[in-house]
Design an enzyme around this catalytic site. Structure first.
Site, mmCIF file in Angstrom:
data_model
loop_
_atom_site.group_PDB
_atom_site.id
_atom_site.type_symbol
_atom_site.label_atom_id
_atom_site.label_comp_id
_atom_site.label_asym_id
_atom_site.label_seq_id
_atom_site.Cartn_x
_atom_site.Cartn_y
_atom_site.Cartn_z
ATOM 1 N N SER A 262 0.810 -1.219 0.000
ATOM 2 C CA SER A 262 0.000 0.000 0.000
ATOM 3 C C SER A 262 0.847 1.275 0.000
ATOM 4 O O SER A 262 1.688 1.436 -0.860
ATOM 5 C CB SER A 262 -0.960 -0.054 1.179
ATOM 6 O OG SER A 262 -2.078 0.719 0.884
ATOM 7 N N HIS A 404 -7.721 -5.653 0.675
ATOM 8 C CA HIS A 404 -6.499 -4.848 0.710
ATOM 9 C C HIS A 404 -5.596 -5.275 1.870
ATOM 10 O O HIS A 404 -5.755 -4.816 3.000
ATOM 11 C CB HIS A 404 -6.923 -3.380 0.876
ATOM 12 C CG HIS A 404 -5.803 -2.405 0.850
ATOM 13 N ND1 HIS A 404 -5.111 -2.084 -0.285
ATOM 14 C CD2 HIS A 404 -5.239 -1.666 1.843
ATOM 15 C CE1 HIS A 404 -4.187 -1.185 -0.004
ATOM 16 N NE2 HIS A 404 -4.230 -0.922 1.295
HETATM 17 C C1 GTR Z 1 -5.357 4.461 2.033
HETATM 18 C C2 GTR Z 1 -4.839 5.298 0.905
HETATM 19 C C3 GTR Z 1 -4.158 4.442 -0.105
HETATM 20 C C4 GTR Z 1 -3.276 3.368 0.506
HETATM 21 C C5 GTR Z 1 -3.766 2.880 1.851
HETATM 22 C C6 GTR Z 1 -2.752 2.146 2.738
HETATM 23 O O1 GTR Z 1 -6.026 5.162 3.005
HETATM 24 O O2 GTR Z 1 -5.945 5.944 0.337
HETATM 25 O O3 GTR Z 1 -3.458 5.249 -1.022
HETATM 26 O O4 GTR Z 1 -1.963 3.757 0.565
HETATM 27 O O5 GTR Z 1 -4.247 3.884 2.630
HETATM 28 O O6 GTR Z 1 -1.614 2.571 2.900
HETATM 29 O O7 GTR Z 1 -3.176 1.137 3.314
#
Ligand code: GTR
Length: 424
Positions: A262, A404
Site C-alpha cells: 500500500s 487490501h
Molecule cells: C489508504 C490510501 C491508499 C493506501 C492505503 C494504505 O487510506 O488511500 O493510497 O496507501 O491507505 O496505505 O493502506
C-alpha cells in the site's frame, strides 16, 4: 489502513462538491485517456536502444517523478553509524538468527532507525533478502519476544494493540499475517524490516520529527514545493537500510528485493526506481501514486490522496488534482524505471480503491522498456483472472481474491518469482 480513506470516500460520495471528480469504481465509467509515450523524450526523440534509455530517458523520467510527484531526494550524504544491539542465533524456536541494528543519522546521531533482521539458521554463507518497511513498529511482524517494541508515534491501530498512538506488548505479531517470517526463512531468504515512522511519522505535521530535518536549511521547517514528502523519506530510508545490508556478511547484497504494501508499496517502488542496487521490486496493492495508472481516475485519485495525506508527496503534486492529463508522467513509467530488473505487481480483487486493472496496466505499458533489454514483460492488456499469477518474463502480476492486505498467498508468489530471478 483504509479507514481514513473509506471515511473520506463516504464523505466524497455524500458531498460530491468536495472533490472536482466523481469517484469511479465501475470499469464502464473509465473514459479514454492518452498515456505519455514511454519511449519518447521530452524533446520528441524516440528511444530505440538501451543506451538511449539509460543516457536520456531514464534520467529524464527520474527528474520528472522527483519534481512533480514525490519531491527531490537530497543527494547530500549524511553521516551514518550502525550499532548492532541484539543477536540471537537461536531465535524462532531454532529456525532463525535474529539481529537488530540501530542506524544513526547525522553528526550527533540526531535521527535513527532500527532494522530488524532474520536469517535462516540452517543456511551457510550469505542469503538473498527481502527488505520492507512496516506500519507500526518492528514488533508487529512476529510474536518473537526478543523484538524491541517501538517507542515512536504510530498512526493507526486500535487498543489494546496501539494505545494513544503508542505500541503496546499486545502489538507483538499483530501484523504477522503480512510477513509470514517462517515461510520466508524456510525458502532460504532473509528478511529485513524497518518501521516507516522511524523515518517520518505518518502525519502532516511531523516534518521536524523525521529525517527531513537533517537536510533543512537554517530556519526551514517544511519541505519546499519540489522537495520530498513522506514517501520520499521512506524510500530514502530503504536505501539507507541497503547501505547497512551491504556491510552485513550474512546478506547477499546483489540479491536484495525491496517490498511494500500500500503506501509502503509506493515507497518501495520509488526506492526501486531510484536505487539500482535493489535487484528486485515488489509492489503489493500500492494503488494511486504507486503502480496504478492515474489517468484512469479509477478509485483513489490525485486530488483525494493529496487531501487525505498532504504530507506524502511533493507540494508540486497538488497542482495535478483533477488534472491528471497535465502530469508529465504516468505510473507505467515508474515501473519502467525498474527495468531491466524484475518487478512484481500484485492487486486484490476487492481492492477497487487501488485500481487493480490500473496496477496491471502499468506493468503492461512498462513492457517496452524491458524489451530494450531483450526482456519480456506483460504481453496482453487483459487483466488475468483471480489467483492466476501471470508474466513469464521479468514483470510478474497477480490479482489475489480478497481485500487490501498482504498475505501468505501473496508471499508464495513473491518467493516463486524471487526463486526464478534472484537464484540464477
Ligand atoms: C489508504 C490510501 C491508499 C493506501 C492505503 C494504505 O487510506 O488511500 O493510497 O496507501 O491507505 O496505505 O493502506
Amino acid at each position: 489502513m483504509m479507514k481514513f480513506a473509506a471515511v473520506l470516500l463516504t464523505f466524497n460520495l455524500v458531498t460530491q462538491p468536495l472533490f472536482s471528480q466523481k469517484t469511479i469504481r465501475d470499469e464502464s465509467q473509465v473514459v479514454s485517456y492518452v498515456l505519455p509515450d514511454l519511449l519518447k523524450t521530452r524533446s520528441g526523440k524516440m528511444v530505440r536502444t538501451k543506451r538511449d534509455w539509460e543516457k536520456t530517458r531514464r534520467p529524464e523520467l527520474l527528474s520528472l517523478f522527483s519534481e512533480n510527484v514525490y519531491g527531490k531526494t537530497p543527494s547530500e550524504k549524511v553521516p551514518m553509524r550502525f550499532v548492532q544491539y541484539d543477536a540471537d542465533s537461536n531465535a524462532l524456536g531454532g529456525q532463525a538468527i535474529r539481529k537488530q541494528v540501530t542506524v544513526y543519522f547525522g553528526k550527533k546521531g540526531e535521527r535513527s532507525m532500527d532494522i530488524l533482521l532474520y536469517f535462516p539458521r540452517n543456511v551457510k554463507g550469505s542469503v538473498p533478502v527481502f527488505l520492507g518497511l512496516n506500519f507500526a513498529g518492528n514488533q508487529v511482524v512476529h510474536q518473537d519476544p526478543g523484538i524491541t517494541i517501538t517507542k515512536r508515534w504510530v498512526r493507526d491501530g486500535v487498543a489494546p494493540v496501539i494505545v494513544e498512538h503508542r505500541a503496546t506488548e499486545a502489538s507483538r505479531g499483530s501484523q504477522a499475517g503480512d510477513w509470514v517470517v517462517e515461510d520466508i526463512l524456510a525458502r532460504g531468504y532473509g528478511l529485513a524490516t524497518v518501521f516507516c515512522g522511524d523515518l517520518q511519522p505518518d502525519r502532516p505535521d511531523s516534518f521536524n520529527e523525521g529525517v527531513h530535518s537533517l537536510f533543512f536549511k537554517e530556519g526551514q521547517n517544511m519541505p519546499q514545493s519540489d522537495e520530498w514528502g513522506a514517501i520520499g523519506a521512506w524510500a530514502w530510508g530503504l536505501s539507507r537500510a541497503m547501505d547497512y545490508l551491504e556491510t552485513d556478511k550474512m546478506v547477499d547484497a546483489t540479491k536484495v528485493a525491496v517490498i511494500g504494501h500500500s503506501r509502503l508499496g509506493k515507497a518501495a517502488l520509488w526506492a526501486g526506481a531510484q536505487d539500482q542496487r535493489f535487484a528486485m521490486v515488489v509492489s503489493n496493492n500500492s494503488g494511486e501514486g504507486g503502480a496504478a495508472i492515474t489517468r484512469r481516475k479509477f478509485g483513489e485519485t490525485i486530488e483525494i490522496i493529496n487531501k487525505a495525506f498532504p504530507h506524502w508527496f511533493s507540494g508540486n503534486y497538488k497542482q495535478f488534482g483533477g488534472r491528471e492529463d497535465a502530469l508529465p508522467v504516468d505510473y507505467h513509467e515508474l515501473i519502467a524505471l525498474i527495468a531491466p530488473r524484475p518487478v512484481y505487481i500484485a492487486s486484490a480483487s476487492e481492492d477497487w480503491w487501488a485500481d487493480p486493472k490500473g496496477e496491471y496496466l502499468s506493468g503492461y505499458y512498462a513492457s517496452p522498456a524491458y524489451a530494450l533489454y531483450g526482456s519480456e514483460g506483460l504481453s496482453t492488456p487483459e487483466l488475468p483472472e483471480t489467483n492466476r499469477p501471470t508474466g513469464a518474463g521479468k514483470i510478474g502480476y497477480h490479482l489475489r481474491k480478497g481485500g487490501h492486505t498482504m498475505n501468505r498467498y501473496d508471499w508464495q508468489q513473491y518467493l516463486h518469482f524471487a526463486d526464478k530471478w534472484l537464484r540464477r
